[in-house]
Each structure stands twice: as structure tokens, then as C-alpha cells.
Enzyme design. Structure first.
Site, PDB file in Angstrom:
ATOM      1  N   HIS A  54     -29.603  -9.698  19.741  1.00 52.28           N
ATOM      2  CA  HIS A  54     -28.908 -10.497  18.720  1.00 52.28           C
ATOM      3  C   HIS A  54     -27.934 -11.474  19.379  1.00 52.28           C
ATOM      4  O   HIS A  54     -27.850 -12.632  18.988  1.00 52.28           O
ATOM      5  CB  HIS A  54     -28.103  -9.584  17.773  1.00 52.28           C
ATOM      6  CG  HIS A  54     -28.928  -8.700  16.894  1.00 52.28           C
ATOM      7  ND1 HIS A  54     -28.730  -7.339  16.819  1.00 52.28           N
ATOM      8  CD2 HIS A  54     -29.945  -8.973  16.043  1.00 52.28           C
ATOM      9  CE1 HIS A  54     -29.578  -6.817  15.946  1.00 52.28           C
ATOM     10  NE2 HIS A  54     -30.335  -7.783  15.472  1.00 52.28           N
ATOM     11  N   LYS A 108     -30.148   2.201   2.971  1.00 48.50           N
ATOM     12  CA  LYS A 108     -30.945   2.402   4.192  1.00 48.50           C
ATOM     13  C   LYS A 108     -30.343   3.462   5.104  1.00 48.50           C
ATOM     14  O   LYS A 108     -30.821   3.683   6.212  1.00 48.50           O
ATOM     15  CB  LYS A 108     -31.059   1.074   4.952  1.00 48.50           C
ATOM     16  CG  LYS A 108     -32.353   0.325   4.639  1.00 48.50           C
ATOM     17  CD  LYS A 108     -32.459  -0.937   5.434  1.00 48.50           C
ATOM     18  CE  LYS A 108     -33.680  -1.005   6.320  1.00 48.50           C
ATOM     19  NZ  LYS A 108     -33.725  -2.252   7.100  1.00 48.50           N
ATOM     20  N   ARG A 158     -39.085 -11.976  18.630  1.00 50.19           N
ATOM     21  CA  ARG A 158     -39.212 -11.337  19.943  1.00 50.19           C
ATOM     22  C   ARG A 158     -40.638 -11.383  20.460  1.00 50.19           C
ATOM     23  O   ARG A 158     -40.886 -11.555  21.645  1.00 50.19           O
ATOM     24  CB  ARG A 158     -38.777  -9.858  19.854  1.00 50.19           C
ATOM     25  CG  ARG A 158     -37.304  -9.683  19.617  1.00 50.19           C
ATOM     26  CD  ARG A 158     -36.989  -8.296  19.147  1.00 50.19           C
ATOM     27  NE  ARG A 158     -37.621  -8.034  17.843  1.00 50.19           N
ATOM     28  CZ  ARG A 158     -37.349  -6.998  17.074  1.00 50.19           C
ATOM     29  NH1 ARG A 158     -36.486  -6.107  17.471  1.00 50.19           N
ATOM     30  NH2 ARG A 158     -37.944  -6.841  15.914  1.00 50.19           N
ATOM     31  N   SER A 179     -32.476  -2.697  16.918  1.00 50.99           N
ATOM     32  CA  SER A 179     -31.405  -1.760  16.557  1.00 50.99           C
ATOM     33  C   SER A 179     -31.989  -0.371  16.343  1.00 50.99           C
ATOM     34  O   SER A 179     -31.411   0.634  16.775  1.00 50.99           O
ATOM     35  CB  SER A 179     -30.698  -2.219  15.280  1.00 50.99           C
ATOM     36  OG  SER A 179     -30.162  -3.494  15.432  1.00 50.99           O
TER      37      SER A 179
HETATM   38  O1  PNS Z   1     -32.031  -7.183  10.846  1.00 49.49           O
HETATM   39  P1  PNS Z   1     -33.111  -7.116   9.833  1.00 49.49           P
HETATM   40  O2  PNS Z   1     -33.130  -5.773   9.196  1.00 49.49           O
HETATM   41  O3  PNS Z   1     -34.439  -7.548  10.379  1.00 49.49           O
HETATM   42  O4  PNS Z   1     -32.720  -8.168   8.686  1.00 49.49           O
HETATM   43  C1  PNS Z   1     -33.506  -8.342   7.571  1.00 49.49           C
HETATM   44  C2  PNS Z   1     -32.780  -9.192   6.519  1.00 49.49           C
HETATM   45  C3  PNS Z   1     -31.392  -8.662   6.241  1.00 49.49           C
HETATM   46  C4  PNS Z   1     -32.671 -10.608   7.019  1.00 49.49           C
HETATM   47  C5  PNS Z   1     -33.658  -9.142   5.237  1.00 49.49           C
HETATM   48  O5  PNS Z   1     -33.937  -7.824   4.900  1.00 49.49           O
HETATM   49  C6  PNS Z   1     -32.984  -9.818   4.066  1.00 49.49           C
HETATM   50  O6  PNS Z   1     -32.885 -11.028   4.020  1.00 49.49           O
HETATM   51  N1  PNS Z   1     -32.481  -8.994   3.114  1.00 49.49           N
HETATM   52  C7  PNS Z   1     -31.729  -9.449   1.976  1.00 49.49           C
HETATM   53  C8  PNS Z   1     -32.556  -9.412   0.706  1.00 49.49           C
HETATM   54  C9  PNS Z   1     -33.452 -10.628   0.617  1.00 49.49           C
HETATM   55  O7  PNS Z   1     -33.016 -11.756   0.640  1.00 49.49           O
HETATM   56  N2  PNS Z   1     -34.759 -10.354   0.509  1.00 49.49           N
HETATM   57  C10 PNS Z   1     -35.758 -11.385   0.445  1.00 49.49           C
HETATM   58  C11 PNS Z   1     -36.015 -11.973   1.814  1.00 49.49           C
HETATM   59  S1  PNS Z   1     -37.470 -12.868   1.667  1.00 49.49           S
END
Ligand code: PNS
Length: 165
Positions: free
Chosen positions: A19, A43, A96, A134
Site C-alpha cells: 500500500h 468483516k 499486483r 493484508s
Molecule cells: O483493500 P480492499 O479490501 O481490496 O478494498 C476494497 C474496497 C474498500 C475498495 C471495496 O470493497 C469498496 O469500494 N467498498 C465500498 C463499497 C463499494 O463502494 N462497493 C462497490 C464497489 S464497485
């Protein structure tokens, strides 16, 4: 002149060196980057959203940002809504490996449908962090493995404190 503001959303449970690499790579592209920590208690995260924000805020001064303002904030709900609320023009995500692409593409297209004026910007993570996530850091650490060099030292310390090791 308009501020080029981006959000870098994620769970950051916890923030890894992968990150950090993306934050460093994206900082020359923007005037301000908001590291946006998703509040996702369902989660069952290792760290609360407050802890994650605090841990990131502690690290940011050392990164500097080279003229790009780095801030941390938390959000609930849709990433696209948070980006709009913050008047950000872009959503930064790190890729990645090819395996990340399909999920990221779906998310980027959905976010674009929700907010057509906000672009997703993908940056390629450094090769040495291509396997770092993570989830993997938590699993390895919890089972007694070493994660130094893969997460910032201060975060490794917090992980140790959390597990009482
Ligand atoms: O670090 P991560 O878990 O890969 O992050 C994922 C994240 C937080 C970017 C994604 O789950 C997200 O945007 N969640 C918020 C809800 C949302 O907007 N969902 C629709 C995305 S298309």
C-alpha cells in the site's frame, strides 16, 4: 487552479508496504491523496477503523508526499459516494498481478457507472510486493511467521501488541 485530489480506498487491515508503495507512486500525480479506510465491522477486522486510521496517520509524516498532501479518513457506504463528497477526481487502486485485474476492472466499471466523472487510476505495485496482501500478512503473522519488510515496523509492532506476543 483546481486541486487534483484522489482517494485511495481500501480496508487497510493493516496497511502493508505494498500500500505504501502505491501511495508513493501516486503522490507525484496528485495534489492531495485521501487514504480512505473502509469502515467494515462485519468483516471482523483485526484492527478497528479508528486503529487503522491512527496507524496510517502515524506513518504518513515519514512518507512526506513530496508536495502532495497525504491525509487519512474513514468512510462507510460506497467508495464512489465518498469520492464525490470529497470532491476527488480519481480513485487510486494498486494492481499486483493479473489475478487482481478482473476484480479491479469490475469495481472500476461499477464506480464509473455510479460516478461517471470520477476516473479509476491503476498503478502497478513494485514486484517485491506482488504477493503481499493484508490477509496474507495477518495469516502468516497469526501463525507465528515473520512479516518484517512487508509491513511498516510500527504496524508490525501493533500486530504484536494485538496478539499479545
Ligand atoms: O483493500 P480492499 O479490501 O481490496 O478494498 C476494497 C474496497 C474498500 C475498495 C471495496 O470493497 C469498496 O469500494 N467498498 C465500498 C463499497 C463499494 O463502494 N462497493 C462497490 C464497489 S464497485
Amino acid at each position: 487552479m483546481k486541486t487534483r485530489r484522489a482517494i485511495f480506498p481500501g480496508s487497510f487491515d493493516p496497511l502493508t508496504n505494498g500500500h505504501l508503495d502505491i501511495i508513493k507512486r501516486s503522490s507525484p500525480l496528485f495534489d492531495e491523496i485521501i487514504i480512505a479506510v473502509l469502515n467494515n465491522p462485519d468483516k471482523n477486522p483485526m484492527f478497528s477503523v479508528e486503529e487503522r486510521c491512527e496507524m496510517i496517520a502515524d506513518i504518513l509524516p515519514a512518507i512526506g508526499g513530496n508536495g502532495c498532501k497525504l491525509v487519512v479518513d474513514s468512510f462507510s457506504g460506497l467508495t464512489a459516494d465518498f469520492a464525490l463528497e470529497k470532491n476527488a477526481g480519481a480513485i487510486v487502486r494498486g494492481i499486483r498481478a493479473v489475478s487482481d485485474y478482473e476484480y479491479e476492472l469490475r469495481m472500476a466499471l461499477m464506480n464509473r457507472r455510479l460516478q461517471p466523472d470520477i476516473e479509476t487510476v491503476f498503478l502497478m505495485a513494485a514486484e517485491e510486493y506482488s504477493y503481499v496482501s493484508s490477509a496474507l500478512m495477518k495469516q502468516v503473522f497469526t501463525l507465528g511467521g515473520r512479516v518484517e519488510g512487508l509491513v511498516p515496523e510500527s504496524i508490525e509492532r501493533k500486530m504484536r501488541e494485538k496478539l499479545g506476543t
